[in-house]
Design an enzyme around this catalytic site. Sequence first.
Site, PDB file in Angstrom:
ATOM      1  N   ARG A   1     -14.872  68.789 -96.845  1.00 24.78           N
ATOM      2  CA  ARG A   1     -15.855  67.873 -96.289  1.00 24.78           C
ATOM      3  C   ARG A   1     -17.145  67.920 -97.116  1.00 24.78           C
ATOM      4  O   ARG A   1     -17.375  68.853 -97.888  1.00 24.78           O
ATOM      5  CB  ARG A   1     -16.160  68.232 -94.831  1.00 24.78           C
ATOM      6  CG  ARG A   1     -15.040  67.905 -93.874  1.00 24.78           C
ATOM      7  CD  ARG A   1     -15.332  68.407 -92.467  1.00 24.78           C
ATOM      8  NE  ARG A   1     -15.293  69.863 -92.376  1.00 24.78           N
ATOM      9  CZ  ARG A   1     -15.528  70.559 -91.263  1.00 24.78           C
ATOM     10  NH1 ARG A   1     -15.870  69.911 -90.149  1.00 24.78           N
ATOM     11  NH2 ARG A   1     -15.448  71.862 -91.263  1.00 24.78           N
TER      12      ARG A   1
ATOM     13  N   LYS B   1     -20.445  73.277 -93.457  1.00 23.67           N
ATOM     14  CA  LYS B   1     -20.170  74.586 -92.878  1.00 23.67           C
ATOM     15  C   LYS B   1     -21.321  75.551 -93.119  1.00 23.67           C
ATOM     16  O   LYS B   1     -22.202  75.321 -93.952  1.00 23.67           O
ATOM     17  CB  LYS B   1     -18.877  75.170 -93.456  1.00 23.67           C
ATOM     18  CG  LYS B   1     -17.626  74.475 -92.951  1.00 23.67           C
ATOM     19  CD  LYS B   1     -17.543  74.442 -91.428  1.00 23.67           C
ATOM     20  CE  LYS B   1     -17.313  75.815 -90.806  1.00 23.67           C
ATOM     21  NZ  LYS B   1     -17.284  75.743 -89.323  1.00 23.67           N
TER      22      LYS B   1
ATOM     23  N   TYR C   1     -23.783  73.025 -89.793  1.00 25.53           N
ATOM     24  CA  TYR C   1     -23.217  73.869 -88.730  1.00 25.53           C
ATOM     25  C   TYR C   1     -23.509  75.324 -89.062  1.00 25.53           C
ATOM     26  O   TYR C   1     -23.391  75.740 -90.223  1.00 25.53           O
ATOM     27  CB  TYR C   1     -21.698  73.682 -88.627  1.00 25.53           C
ATOM     28  CG  TYR C   1     -21.263  72.377 -87.989  1.00 25.53           C
ATOM     29  CD1 TYR C   1     -21.581  72.086 -86.668  1.00 25.53           C
ATOM     30  CD2 TYR C   1     -20.534  71.445 -88.713  1.00 25.53           C
ATOM     31  CE1 TYR C   1     -21.189  70.896 -86.083  1.00 25.53           C
ATOM     32  CE2 TYR C   1     -20.126  70.253 -88.141  1.00 25.53           C
ATOM     33  CZ  TYR C   1     -20.461  69.976 -86.820  1.00 25.53           C
ATOM     34  OH  TYR C   1     -20.075  68.788 -86.250  1.00 25.53           O
TER      35      TYR C   1
ATOM     36  N   HIS D   1     -23.111  78.216 -86.144  1.00 23.00           N
ATOM     37  CA  HIS D   1     -22.284  79.068 -85.277  1.00 23.00           C
ATOM     38  C   HIS D   1     -22.687  80.542 -85.429  1.00 23.00           C
ATOM     39  O   HIS D   1     -21.883  81.393 -85.828  1.00 23.00           O
ATOM     40  CB  HIS D   1     -20.802  78.880 -85.596  1.00 23.00           C
ATOM     41  CG  HIS D   1     -20.309  77.470 -85.402  1.00 23.00           C
ATOM     42  ND1 HIS D   1     -20.182  76.894 -84.152  1.00 23.00           N
ATOM     43  CD2 HIS D   1     -19.927  76.525 -86.299  1.00 23.00           C
ATOM     44  CE1 HIS D   1     -19.728  75.651 -84.284  1.00 23.00           C
ATOM     45  NE2 HIS D   1     -19.573  75.404 -85.570  1.00 23.00           N
TER      46      HIS D   1
ATOM     47  N   GLU E   1     -24.587  72.150 -84.125  1.00 24.14           N
ATOM     48  CA  GLU E   1     -23.861  72.380 -82.869  1.00 24.14           C
ATOM     49  C   GLU E   1     -24.756  72.652 -81.664  1.00 24.14           C
ATOM     50  O   GLU E   1     -24.261  72.709 -80.534  1.00 24.14           O
ATOM     51  CB  GLU E   1     -22.852  73.530 -83.027  1.00 24.14           C
ATOM     52  CG  GLU E   1     -23.451  74.929 -83.086  1.00 24.14           C
ATOM     53  CD  GLU E   1     -23.859  75.355 -84.481  1.00 24.14           C
ATOM     54  OE1 GLU E   1     -24.216  76.529 -84.649  1.00 24.14           O
ATOM     55  OE2 GLU E   1     -23.824  74.510 -85.414  1.00 24.14           O
TER      56      GLU E   1
ATOM     57  N   ILE F   1     -12.795  79.258 -81.965  1.00 20.33           N
ATOM     58  CA  ILE F   1     -12.925  80.403 -82.871  1.00 20.33           C
ATOM     59  C   ILE F   1     -14.238  80.392 -83.641  1.00 20.33           C
ATOM     60  O   ILE F   1     -14.765  81.449 -84.011  1.00 20.33           O
ATOM     61  CB  ILE F   1     -11.712  80.475 -83.835  1.00 20.33           C
ATOM     62  CG1 ILE F   1     -11.647  81.835 -84.542  1.00 20.33           C
ATOM     63  CG2 ILE F   1     -11.738  79.328 -84.826  1.00 20.33           C
ATOM     64  CD1 ILE F   1     -11.415  83.005 -83.616  1.00 20.33           C
ATOM     65  N   ASP F   2     -14.827  79.206 -83.874  1.00 18.78           N
ATOM     66  CA  ASP F   2     -16.138  79.150 -84.542  1.00 18.78           C
ATOM     67  C   ASP F   2     -17.194  79.922 -83.760  1.00 18.78           C
ATOM     68  O   ASP F   2     -18.168  80.400 -84.342  1.00 18.78           O
ATOM     69  CB  ASP F   2     -16.596  77.698 -84.696  1.00 18.78           C
ATOM     70  CG  ASP F   2     -16.062  77.051 -85.964  1.00 18.78           C
ATOM     71  OD1 ASP F   2     -15.914  77.755 -86.967  1.00 18.78           O
ATOM     72  OD2 ASP F   2     -15.777  75.844 -85.940  1.00 18.78           O
TER      73      ASP F   2
ATOM     74  N   VAL G   1      -7.829  78.794 -87.173  1.00 19.14           N
ATOM     75  CA  VAL G   1      -8.551  78.328 -88.355  1.00 19.14           C
ATOM     76  C   VAL G   1      -9.968  77.914 -87.952  1.00 19.14           C
ATOM     77  O   VAL G   1     -10.149  77.098 -87.046  1.00 19.14           O
ATOM     78  CB  VAL G   1      -7.808  77.157 -89.018  1.00 19.14           C
ATOM     79  CG1 VAL G   1      -8.616  76.591 -90.180  1.00 19.14           C
ATOM     80  CG2 VAL G   1      -6.437  77.617 -89.503  1.00 19.14           C
TER      81      VAL G   1
ATOM     82  N   ASN H   1     -12.253  76.238 -89.576  1.00 18.97           N
ATOM     83  CA  ASN H   1     -12.743  74.910 -89.980  1.00 18.97           C
ATOM     84  C   ASN H   1     -11.579  73.919 -89.939  1.00 18.97           C
ATOM     85  O   ASN H   1     -11.242  73.276 -90.931  1.00 18.97           O
ATOM     86  CB  ASN H   1     -13.412  74.944 -91.357  1.00 18.97           C
ATOM     87  CG  ASN H   1     -12.491  75.456 -92.459  1.00 18.97           C
ATOM     88  OD1 ASN H   1     -11.618  76.283 -92.218  1.00 18.97           O
ATOM     89  ND2 ASN H   1     -12.696  74.983 -93.679  1.00 18.97           N
TER      90      ASN H   1
END
Length: 371
Positions: free
Chosen positions: A15, A75, A94, A96, A118, A269-270, A298, A300
């Site tokens: 991305r 990310k 993002y 997290h 987020e 999971i993030d 996973v 991402n």
Amino acid sequence: MRIGLPTEIKNHEYRVGLTPASVRELVAHGHQVLVQAGAGAAIGLADSQYQAAGASLVPDAATVFAQAEMVVKVKEPQPAECAMLRPGQILYTYLHLAPDPQQTAALVQSGAICIAYETVTGAQGGLPLLAPMSEVAGRMAVQAGAAHLEKSKGGMGVLLGGVPGVPAAHVAILGAGVVGTHALQMAVGLGARVTVLDKNVDRLRQLDLVFGNRIATVHSNAQSLEDAVLDADLVIGGVLVPGAAAPKLVTRAMVSRMKQGAVVVDVAIDQGGCFETSHATTHAEPTFLVDGVVHYCVANMPGAVARTSTFALNNATIGPALALADKGWQKALQEDVHLRHGLNVAQGQVTHAAVAQALGYAYVPAERVLA
């Protein structure tokens, strides 16, 4: 403002934080955009498209970070990227942070202004910058779960929708938010038997009005959760507490009693995951086994459909990006309480209460930093 777009370097992350259309919007507002050469090449966004939109190409990430006043990513910054941040520089991506003490420490040390997609809130509620990726991840969770139920992938060898004369698989979805809703749409479409659990009865009523007897809506408590997990062939975890670590809804003991070859997909999971047995995996090695149960964790997931995800993300993120660039971060955050909720770390201080609580930092309200 000088805005920088580096190439993402997380495992199998294709991305990109800005599309050429987003660059065009920023340039039209009088800003300069620096794009690392090849940043969007993997998803068909050529350097020539960025140049046509008004961007200047630079050879590497070091140049982007050194020259940009605001860095736009997808990310969370990897350690090498955190090391390139500087005091006062805006990072818009993002993050997290709650389950990630190492990244949080690096961002605090950097002195940068770190705004997390987020935790930006919406005027009508919800998390509008997280929602597009939650939509993608919810749909992908069913695809991934169905694939890993195949025997060759470690699963029990069950076809999600069954065939005439053979029952469909049972899919249990934990959480009826954006992830859960999109997951159940996909699961119902594939013919699975679907149970969705949530504590919000009003939300369950809404889903019942739409899907009727094609799904089972269940109020979530310890007993109903355990019953659904133990009966399921595929369990999808889509529970989110904004900014905070995800609650561990499914214990190790429950996993040990699940069907052999069942699959869990932990979309949370993030934020640390909602299965006690979860740990983050990558697209290169997406699964692991615990007590005969396949875990797909996973961190991402939307990166696997990077072109769709990039355009969906930019639809949501370009508005706040323009506000930050046009007004500067202080004025933009002072004028918009919803964007202010996105401020997680600023000038060496943790400015999001859930992150501070999760990781043991002193909480400094964003309003105090802005003052």
